[in-house]
Design a protein around this motif. Sequence first.
Motif, mmCIF file in Angstrom:
data_model
loop_
_atom_site.group_PDB
_atom_site.id
_atom_site.type_symbol
_atom_site.label_atom_id
_atom_site.label_comp_id
_atom_site.label_asym_id
_atom_site.label_seq_id
_atom_site.Cartn_x
_atom_site.Cartn_y
_atom_site.Cartn_z
ATOM 1 N N THR A 1 0.858 -1.183 0.000
ATOM 2 C CA THR A 1 0.000 0.000 0.000
ATOM 3 C C THR A 1 0.891 1.230 0.000
ATOM 4 O O THR A 1 1.774 1.356 0.853
ATOM 5 N N ILE A 2 0.661 2.115 -0.958
ATOM 6 C CA ILE A 2 1.473 3.326 -1.089
ATOM 7 C C ILE A 2 0.528 4.525 -1.057
ATOM 8 O O ILE A 2 -0.401 4.607 -1.868
ATOM 9 N N HIS A 3 0.764 5.420 -0.117
ATOM 10 C CA HIS A 3 -0.006 6.658 -0.022
ATOM 11 C C HIS A 3 0.902 7.777 -0.516
ATOM 12 O O HIS A 3 2.028 7.928 -0.038
ATOM 13 N N SER A 4 0.414 8.559 -1.472
ATOM 14 C CA SER A 4 1.212 9.657 -2.000
ATOM 15 C C SER A 4 0.361 10.907 -2.152
ATOM 16 O O SER A 4 -0.871 10.855 -2.130
ATOM 17 N N LYS A 5 1.052 12.011 -2.291
ATOM 18 C CA LYS A 5 0.405 13.306 -2.464
ATOM 19 C C LYS A 5 0.820 13.828 -3.835
ATOM 20 O O LYS A 5 1.990 13.800 -4.189
ATOM 21 N N VAL A 6 -0.166 14.256 -4.617
ATOM 22 C CA VAL A 6 0.102 14.790 -5.945
ATOM 23 C C VAL A 6 -0.357 16.234 -5.997
ATOM 24 O O VAL A 6 -1.156 16.667 -5.174
ATOM 25 N N GLY A 7 0.141 16.971 -6.969
ATOM 26 C CA GLY A 7 -0.257 18.364 -7.121
ATOM 27 C C GLY A 7 -1.723 18.480 -7.478
ATOM 28 O O GLY A 7 -2.340 17.544 -7.964
ATOM 29 N N GLU A 8 -2.283 19.656 -7.224
ATOM 30 C CA GLU A 8 -3.704 19.869 -7.508
ATOM 31 C C GLU A 8 -4.018 19.686 -8.981
ATOM 32 O O GLU A 8 -5.105 19.255 -9.344
ATOM 33 N N SER A 9 -3.057 19.966 -9.847
ATOM 34 C CA SER A 9 -3.300 19.805 -11.282
ATOM 35 C C SER A 9 -3.384 18.337 -11.675
ATOM 36 O O SER A 9 -3.847 18.014 -12.757
ATOM 37 N N ALA A 10 -2.936 17.445 -10.810
ATOM 38 C CA ALA A 10 -2.938 16.022 -11.124
ATOM 39 C C ALA A 10 -4.309 15.391 -10.974
ATOM 40 O O ALA A 10 -4.490 14.227 -11.290
ATOM 41 N N LEU A 11 -5.281 16.159 -10.506
ATOM 42 C CA LEU A 11 -6.602 15.585 -10.274
ATOM 43 C C LEU A 11 -7.293 15.153 -11.560
ATOM 44 O O LEU A 11 -8.078 14.227 -11.549
ATOM 45 N N GLY A 12 -7.003 15.798 -12.659
ATOM 46 C CA GLY A 12 -7.678 15.466 -13.909
ATOM 47 C C GLY A 12 -6.823 14.581 -14.788
ATOM 48 O O GLY A 12 -6.618 13.402 -14.518
#
Length: 110
Positions: free
Chosen positions: A84-95
Motif C-alpha cells: 500500500t502506497i499513499h502519496s500526495k500529488v499536485g492539484e493539477s494532477a486531479l484530472g
Amino acid sequence: MKEKRDSLVGIERPINAGANSGMMLGLRPPQIEIHAIDTALEVVLITGLNSEFMFSETIRVLHEEGAEIVNASFTAVEDTIFHTIHSKVGESALGYEASRICERLKKICR
C-alpha cells in the motif's frame, strides 16, 4: 542449491504435502488498484513472491510523475504480498495527470 536456482528462474514447485497439497507457488499476475481523492493517491499493489521489482517500479513511476510518497507498507500472507502506497500529488494532477499516472502504473502490471 537447485531450489534457489528454480526460484530465481521462476519455475513453479509444489508446496509440501498436507492441507495445500497440489497447490503451486510461483507465477501470480500482479494486480493494482488506484484511488485518487483530492490531492491524495493511494496505490494498492498485490503481487506474488515472484514480483519483487513491482514495488520499486511503482515508486519510480510515482516519483517521475512528481508524486510525494507519504507512506508505504506491505503485508505478506502466504504467497501473496499486499503493498500500500499513499502519496500526495499536485492539484493539477486531479484530472488528466492523475489518469496518466494510473495508466502508467497499470502498464507495469501487464
